[in-house]
Write an enzyme that holds these catalytic residues in place. Structure first.
Site, mmCIF file in Angstrom:
data_model
loop_
_atom_site.group_PDB
_atom_site.id
_atom_site.type_symbol
_atom_site.label_atom_id
_atom_site.label_comp_id
_atom_site.label_asym_id
_atom_site.label_seq_id
_atom_site.Cartn_x
_atom_site.Cartn_y
_atom_site.Cartn_z
ATOM 1 N N GLU A 77 -8.066 6.467 -5.975
ATOM 2 C CA GLU A 77 -7.185 5.983 -7.046
ATOM 3 C C GLU A 77 -7.802 6.236 -8.419
ATOM 4 O O GLU A 77 -8.978 5.996 -8.626
ATOM 5 C CB GLU A 77 -6.923 4.479 -6.869
ATOM 6 C CG GLU A 77 -6.224 4.124 -5.579
ATOM 7 C CD GLU A 77 -4.820 4.720 -5.468
ATOM 8 O OE1 GLU A 77 -4.249 5.116 -6.503
ATOM 9 O OE2 GLU A 77 -4.312 4.787 -4.332
ATOM 10 N N CYS A 141 -3.585 -4.225 -3.170
ATOM 11 C CA CYS A 141 -4.672 -3.277 -3.438
ATOM 12 C C CYS A 141 -4.816 -3.067 -4.933
ATOM 13 O O CYS A 141 -5.926 -3.085 -5.475
ATOM 14 C CB CYS A 141 -4.411 -1.951 -2.724
ATOM 15 S SG CYS A 141 -4.634 -2.098 -0.940
ATOM 16 N N HIS A 162 -7.907 4.478 -1.012
ATOM 17 C CA HIS A 162 -6.860 4.135 -0.047
ATOM 18 C C HIS A 162 -7.064 4.974 1.215
ATOM 19 O O HIS A 162 -7.117 6.205 1.152
ATOM 20 C CB HIS A 162 -5.465 4.421 -0.639
ATOM 21 C CG HIS A 162 -4.742 3.178 -1.039
ATOM 22 N ND1 HIS A 162 -4.220 2.976 -2.288
ATOM 23 C CD2 HIS A 162 -4.426 2.050 -0.327
ATOM 24 C CE1 HIS A 162 -3.637 1.784 -2.343
ATOM 25 N NE2 HIS A 162 -3.754 1.202 -1.169
HETATM 26 N N1 PCA Z 1 -3.040 -2.180 1.705
HETATM 27 C C1 PCA Z 1 -2.136 -2.900 0.837
HETATM 28 C C2 PCA Z 1 -2.712 -4.279 0.725
HETATM 29 C C3 PCA Z 1 -3.761 -4.384 1.772
HETATM 30 C C4 PCA Z 1 -3.957 -3.007 2.270
HETATM 31 O O1 PCA Z 1 -4.824 -2.644 3.084
HETATM 32 C C5 PCA Z 1 -1.887 -2.194 -0.490
HETATM 33 O O2 PCA Z 1 -1.933 -0.955 -0.518
HETATM 34 O O3 PCA Z 1 -1.633 -2.857 -1.494
#
Ligand code: PCA
Length: 199
Positions: A77, A141, A162
């Site tokens: 990100e 997240c 991610h």
């Molecule tokens: N993914 C979610 C919240 C927890 C996770 O593992 C997200 O992308 O916000």
């Protein structure tokens, strides 16, 4: 010093979250720093409290990890947004936030404090399919990423990775996946490159 790596508990009806499972695949030490692992709640009210309790301010690096179920490969990100908007998907406490700032009056966006380009290059050199992402979403997240960037001293490298579904999730959902061991290696590389950039 300590390298802090976090994952998330399961959410949205899943019975496990690869971002928590990946923590067990990381080495105990990277470039002489101890790796400390924590699993965060998918609970918008609790996460700020839980983050406060972690030893983040003095860390050598802070890498938050979460699952992006709709992405085929691991992604790094670039920015966190000062926005919560869960659409129609509640957090694990059953709460839905809409159109709400994470930090009242805070900057609209905060940039990752990892060397994003250098990490992506290192992943490419290691043969790990990966992408840069311009949005961590507006769910937990992104909230975690924004809260850490807003709170931590600027010298602490802090970023968000991610994960894609791993082989176990893919069996269940017939989705594309990236093996969890490969994603763990990507996280290790991201930490190494981050510490090198800082030295
Ligand atoms: N993914 C979610 C919240 C927890 C996770 O593992 C997200 O992308 O916000």
């Amino acid at each position: 010093m300590t390298i802090v790596v976090t994952g998330f508990e399961p959410f949205a009806g899943l019975d496990y979250n690869p971002s928590a499972r990946v923590l067990d695949l990381l080495p105990n030490e990277i470039a002489g720093h101890e790796v400390a692992r924590f699993v965060l709640p998918v609970d918008s009210a609790r996460i700020a409290i839980d983050l406060e309790a972690l030893p983040l301010p003095g860390a050598a690096a802070v890498i938050h990890c979460g699952l992006a179920q709709d992405r085929p490969v691991i992604s790094l990100e670039r920015i966190a947004l000062n926005l919560l908007d869960f659409g129609d998907r509640p957090d694990n406490a059953g709460k839905i936030e809409r159109d709400r700032e994470i930090v009242a009056g805070g900057a609209l966006a905060l940039p990752s404090r990892l060397p994003v380009r250098a990490v992506l290059e290192a992943w490419r050199r290691a043969g790990i399919p990966s992408i840069a992402s311009t949005s961590a979403g507006t769910f937990l997240c992104n909230q975690c990423f924004y809260l850490s960037l807003a709170r931590l001293p600027k010298e602490v490298p802090c970023g968000f990775v991610h994960l894609a579904p791993d082989e176990k999730l893919a069996m269940r959902y017939r989705s594309p996946y990236q093996p969890l061991a490969v994603q763990a290696e990507a996280i290790r590389i991201a930490i190494e490159v981050t510490l090198e950039a800082r030295a």
